[in-house]
Design an enzyme around this catalytic site. Structure first.
Site, PDB file in Angstrom:
ATOM      1  N   ILE A  41       0.829  -1.203   0.000  1.00  0.00           N
ATOM      2  CA  ILE A  41       0.000   0.000   0.000  1.00  0.00           C
ATOM      3  C   ILE A  41       0.863   1.252   0.000  1.00  0.00           C
ATOM      4  O   ILE A  41       0.525   2.253  -0.643  1.00  0.00           O
ATOM      5  CB  ILE A  41      -0.949  -0.014   1.218  1.00  0.00           C
ATOM      6  CG1 ILE A  41      -1.884  -1.222   1.154  1.00  0.00           C
ATOM      7  CG2 ILE A  41      -1.762   1.266   1.287  1.00  0.00           C
ATOM      8  CD1 ILE A  41      -2.719  -1.426   2.398  1.00  0.00           C
ATOM      9  N   ASP A  96      14.347   2.198   9.829  1.00  0.00           N
ATOM     10  CA  ASP A  96      13.740   0.999  10.413  1.00  0.00           C
ATOM     11  C   ASP A  96      12.858   1.492  11.551  1.00  0.00           C
ATOM     12  O   ASP A  96      13.357   1.933  12.591  1.00  0.00           O
ATOM     13  CB  ASP A  96      14.819   0.052  10.919  1.00  0.00           C
ATOM     14  CG  ASP A  96      14.244  -1.209  11.553  1.00  0.00           C
ATOM     15  OD1 ASP A  96      13.006  -1.298  11.724  1.00  0.00           O
ATOM     16  OD2 ASP A  96      15.028  -2.108  11.903  1.00  0.00           O
ATOM     17  N   ASN A 126       2.432   4.359   7.616  1.00  0.00           N
ATOM     18  CA  ASN A 126       1.938   3.156   6.944  1.00  0.00           C
ATOM     19  C   ASN A 126       2.711   1.887   7.276  1.00  0.00           C
ATOM     20  O   ASN A 126       2.136   0.802   7.316  1.00  0.00           O
ATOM     21  CB  ASN A 126       1.983   3.393   5.428  1.00  0.00           C
ATOM     22  CG  ASN A 126       1.905   2.109   4.642  1.00  0.00           C
ATOM     23  OD1 ASN A 126       0.847   1.493   4.522  1.00  0.00           O
ATOM     24  ND2 ASN A 126       3.041   1.685   4.080  1.00  0.00           N
ATOM     25  N   TYR A 213      -0.765  -8.084  17.430  1.00  0.00           N
ATOM     26  CA  TYR A 213      -0.964  -7.347  16.180  1.00  0.00           C
ATOM     27  C   TYR A 213      -2.219  -6.487  16.264  1.00  0.00           C
ATOM     28  O   TYR A 213      -2.184  -5.286  15.958  1.00  0.00           O
ATOM     29  CB  TYR A 213      -1.064  -8.310  14.999  1.00  0.00           C
ATOM     30  CG  TYR A 213      -1.455  -7.611  13.720  1.00  0.00           C
ATOM     31  CD1 TYR A 213      -0.516  -6.880  12.996  1.00  0.00           C
ATOM     32  CD2 TYR A 213      -2.760  -7.660  13.248  1.00  0.00           C
ATOM     33  CE1 TYR A 213      -0.874  -6.214  11.832  1.00  0.00           C
ATOM     34  CE2 TYR A 213      -3.130  -6.997  12.085  1.00  0.00           C
ATOM     35  CZ  TYR A 213      -2.181  -6.282  11.385  1.00  0.00           C
ATOM     36  OH  TYR A 213      -2.555  -5.612  10.238  1.00  0.00           O
ATOM     37  N   LYS A 217      -2.533  -2.207  16.334  1.00  0.00           N
ATOM     38  CA  LYS A 217      -3.294  -1.413  15.367  1.00  0.00           C
ATOM     39  C   LYS A 217      -4.371  -0.571  16.077  1.00  0.00           C
ATOM     40  O   LYS A 217      -4.647   0.562  15.676  1.00  0.00           O
ATOM     41  CB  LYS A 217      -3.936  -2.335  14.328  1.00  0.00           C
ATOM     42  CG  LYS A 217      -2.930  -2.985  13.387  1.00  0.00           C
ATOM     43  CD  LYS A 217      -2.216  -1.944  12.544  1.00  0.00           C
ATOM     44  CE  LYS A 217      -1.313  -2.551  11.506  1.00  0.00           C
ATOM     45  NZ  LYS A 217      -0.705  -1.555  10.605  1.00  0.00           N
TER      46      LYS A 217
END
Length: 346
Positions: A41, A96, A126, A213, A217
């Protein structure tokens, strides 16, 4: 939250994206950062912004991958043969996002390249990693999912808050923005309150990579809301900058490389091409429908450029302080991040 809220994030309306590479207005004179801009993306977002005349900085780990991506993007528009396409410029800065020293160096390099009169119109936070079993610790000893998906971007945003604010002062209201990457798993499997209290007390006490995870988010949504709430003319968090979290959708990208192969195989038939995720970012970054009021109240965008139809009640409560009748978890997480990045803010 209803089943329909989940369904529409897996199966958005066909051809329903309001902003695409075919109708995005010229971005000439504007400056953008896309973390993880050399693939997936991020690559598609960088390509579209370049094609619209923008100055695009790709902040990513691999110089080889970035140079290959830049070559592909330039070739795409050269082959198009449309003399009316006024492309912008592409620039690579090594970063990084899981290494806070690398994040600081990248921010300093960007600021040096832009100079005292430079600008930054949109920061696309992103870059990220999927659920990774037995993920390594980061160079600073942090839990990998949160450091990569969230805390590193918190640091980058803090370091770039001054230039974002300066750009906002000379730009139309609500047009300078920070886009934070979220996920449908925020709704589906994040724990009650979004992030466990136990995680904030001991990040390595949570072992399930899928929860880590999803929570990382959710953390981006919390950060977007908190940055928007904390802005003031003299504050360290900026002023006049719209912060918005967005679930770009579910796509065929490198984020699956560490995910359990069986899960990736089962989901493969419903994954889309990354360009559709870029359309979500375009709406979040440029739509007039997105305002500072939306950012402060914690609204949340979904694929392909729409408002979430109704988030979980416990997550909405997490966005509000206890004095507002909420749990204060978003505020708690923001302050937790501040503690972890403080040594890199000087």
């Amino acid at each position: 939250m209803s089943l329909g809220a989940i369904w529409t994030q897996f199966f958005p309306p066909r051809n329903g994206a309001p902003l695409t590479d075919t109708n995005l207005p010229s971005q000439a004179g504007k400056v953008f950062i896309v973390t993880g801009g050399s693939s997936g993306i991020g690559y598609e977002t960088s390509r579209i912004l370049y094609g619209a005349g923008g100055k695009v900085y790709m902040l990513t780990r691999s110089k080889d991958n970035a140079e290959e991506a830049i070559t592909r993007i330039k070739a795409h528009y050269a082959q198009d043969g449309d003399a009316n396409v006024k492309t912008g410029s592409l620039h690579f800065i090594q970063m990084d996002v899981a290494d806070f020293e690398s994040v600081k160096n990248a921010a300093q390099q960007f600021l040096a390249l832009e100079g005292p009169d430079g600008r930054l119109d949109v920061l696309f936070n992103n870059a990220g990693i999927g659920a990774r079993k037995n993920a390594p610790q980061t160079p600073q000893g942090h839990e990998y999912h949160f450091a990569t998906n969230s805390i590193g971007h918190h640091l980058l945003t803090r370091l770039l808050a001054p230039i974002l604010s300066r750009t906002a002062k000379k730009s139309p209201k609500d047009t300078v923005r920070v886009v934070w990457a979220a996920s449908v798993l925020v709704d589906m499997i994040s724990p009650r309150g979004g992030i466990r209290k136990e995680y904030l007390q001991d990040p390595f006490s949570i072992k399930n990579q899928n929860e880590l995870y999803a929570s990382s988010k959710t953390a981006n949504w919390f950060l977007a809301s908190e940055f928007a709430r904390r802005q003031s003319e003299a504050g360290a968090f900026g002023t006049g900058v719209v912060h918005m979290a967005a679930n770009p959708g579910n796509y065929i990208t490198g984020i699956w490389r560490h995910v359990t192969p069986l899960i990736a195989y089962v989901l493969r038939p419903i994954l889309r091409y990354p360009i559709h995720g870029a359309y979500t970012y375009l709406w979040t970054a440029f739509s007039d429908s997105v305002t500072m009021d939306d950012a402060v109240t914690g609204r949340y965008a979904i694929c392909d450029g729409r408002w979430h139809p109704g988030q979980r009640k416990d997550l909405l409560l997490a966005l509000r302080g206890e004095e507002e009748g909420g749990s204060g978890r978003a505020r708690e997480y923001f302050e937790w991040c501040e503690e972890r990045v403080k040594d890199f803010l000087d």
